[in-house]
Design an enzyme around this catalytic site. Structure first.
Site, PDB file in Angstrom:
ATOM      1  N   LEU A 109       3.432   8.281  -3.000  1.00  0.00           N
ATOM      2  CA  LEU A 109       2.308   7.556  -2.409  1.00  0.00           C
ATOM      3  C   LEU A 109       2.602   7.112  -0.981  1.00  0.00           C
ATOM      4  CD1 LEU A 109       1.244   5.268  -5.396  1.00  0.00           C
ATOM      5  CD2 LEU A 109       0.506   7.599  -4.876  1.00  0.00           C
ATOM      6  N   GLY A 154       5.584   9.081  -6.803  1.00  0.00           N
ATOM      7  CA  GLY A 154       4.477  10.010  -7.008  1.00  0.00           C
ATOM      8  C   GLY A 154       4.905  11.459  -6.917  1.00  0.00           C
ATOM      9  N   ASN A 178      10.527   5.367  -9.252  1.00  0.00           N
ATOM     10  CA  ASN A 178      11.275   4.197  -8.759  1.00  0.00           C
ATOM     11  C   ASN A 178      10.367   3.076  -8.270  1.00  0.00           C
ATOM     12  OD1 ASN A 178      10.439   5.747  -6.518  1.00  0.00           O
ATOM     13  ND2 ASN A 178      12.061   4.866  -5.234  1.00  0.00           N
ATOM     14  N   GLU A 179       9.141   3.020  -8.794  1.00  0.00           N
ATOM     15  CA  GLU A 179       8.156   2.048  -8.301  1.00  0.00           C
ATOM     16  C   GLU A 179       8.640   0.601  -8.383  1.00  0.00           C
ATOM     17  OE1 GLU A 179       5.686   5.694  -8.878  1.00  0.00           O
ATOM     18  OE2 GLU A 179       7.413   4.777  -9.847  1.00  0.00           O
TER      19      GLU A 179
END
Length: 303
Positions: A109, A154, A178-179
């Site tokens: 993202l 993403g 890994n958000e």
């Protein structure tokens, strides 16, 4: 007579050969003899380049949005349009997804799309993210990811959405959701996609701790199916594609739908609520501050 016999042998090789190498040799021979070549179709936009070989039915879809192929609104729109064009082309049976940006498959993202914008923009952006995943995960085509660089967040979702994943055998390249490291929560359909790929327990640890797996570890946990030397990854992808295309399309497509339709339907049934949840979450002052700090860190690294 001799020339006619040579032409006949060349075309016989094209018709009967089962191997990609023989096919290519036969096509080259036919071209030297003045016979029509198999048509290749090229179409490109700002972010995506596609080359379709109508002879093999295989398209190569290359992401070309430096520095990291991040999912901007423009990128997502062009990606979905490009893939839908291939879906609607009867000559296309499979697509190999890869990157032209060195050392990166996709960075996921685009942070700038989620920071300092209006709620309307956030909603439009998240709908485009959903559309990219639905189009790719639900594709009737054989989809193979040739992951020739790192692929966090993403980018990992995109790779896991493909039928088969080949990653460059380089421990410097990593992949994972890994958000949490950015203070962001991966939505349920990110989670569902990873569970379908590596199982519940491995996903539980991965998304809570924000793991980024080096290529060898990604193979062990099952995020990728195979490692290949970076210089040979396209060749390996073509060989794997040939194996998948040996299965009759209708049987493979129905089997794929049986496996994936419940996951897609889950998002479709809650799509509007998912957009609203994203807008509320990303609009929080604490999240905006966290994203701003991350963007500042990236600027310092570049400097």
């Amino acid at each position: 007579m001799a020339a006619a016999a040579t032409v006949s042998r060349a075309w016989q090789l094209l018709r009967c050969s089962g191997s990609l190498l023989q096919f290519q040799h036969g096509r080259a021979a036919a071209q030297r003899l003045g016979c029509p070549a198999v048509q290749r179709r090229l179409f490109s936009n700002n972010k995506i380049q596609v080359e379709l070989d109508e002879g093999t039915g295989v398209a190569v879809m290359k992401m070309k949005s430096p520095p990291v192929n991040s999912f901007s609104l423009e990128f997502l729109t062009e990606f979905s349009i490009s893939l839908e064009k291939l879906e609607n082309n009867k000559a296309c049976r499979g697509v190999i997804l890869t990157s032209v940006v060195p050392k990166i498959f996709s960075g996921g993202l685009d942070i700038t799309e989620m920071c300092g914008k209006s709620e309307e923009h956030y909603a439009e952006f998240w709908k485009a993210v959903q559309e990219m995943w639905i189009t790719l995960y639900n594709s009737s085509l054989v989809t193979i990811a040739a992951i020739n660089g790192s692929s966090p967040a993403g980018g990992c979702l995109m790779a896991m959405s493909c039928d088969y994943r080949i990653m460059a055998d380089n421990p410097k390249y990593s992949i994972g959701l890994n958000e949490t490291k950015l203070g962001i929560v991966a939505p349920f359909w990110f989670k569902d996609t990873m569970i379908n790929a590596i199982g519940h327990r491995a996903t539980d640890r991965s998304i809570q701790l924000g793991f980024l797996y080096p290529a060898p570890d990604a193979l062990k946990v099952g995020i990728v199916d195979e490692l290949a030397p970076e210089e040979n990854i396209q060749k390996v992808a073509a060989e794997v594609m040939a194996q998948w295309l040996a299965v009759p399309d209708h049987a493979r497509q129905l089997s794929k739908s049986l496996m994936r339709k419940p996951t897609v339907d889950h998002l479709l049934a809650h799509r509007d609520a998912d957009i609203q949840n994203f807008v509320r979450f990303i609009s929080r002052d604490s999240i905006q501050k966290s994203l701003q700090m991350y963007m500042q860190m990236l600027k310092q690294r570049k400097a």
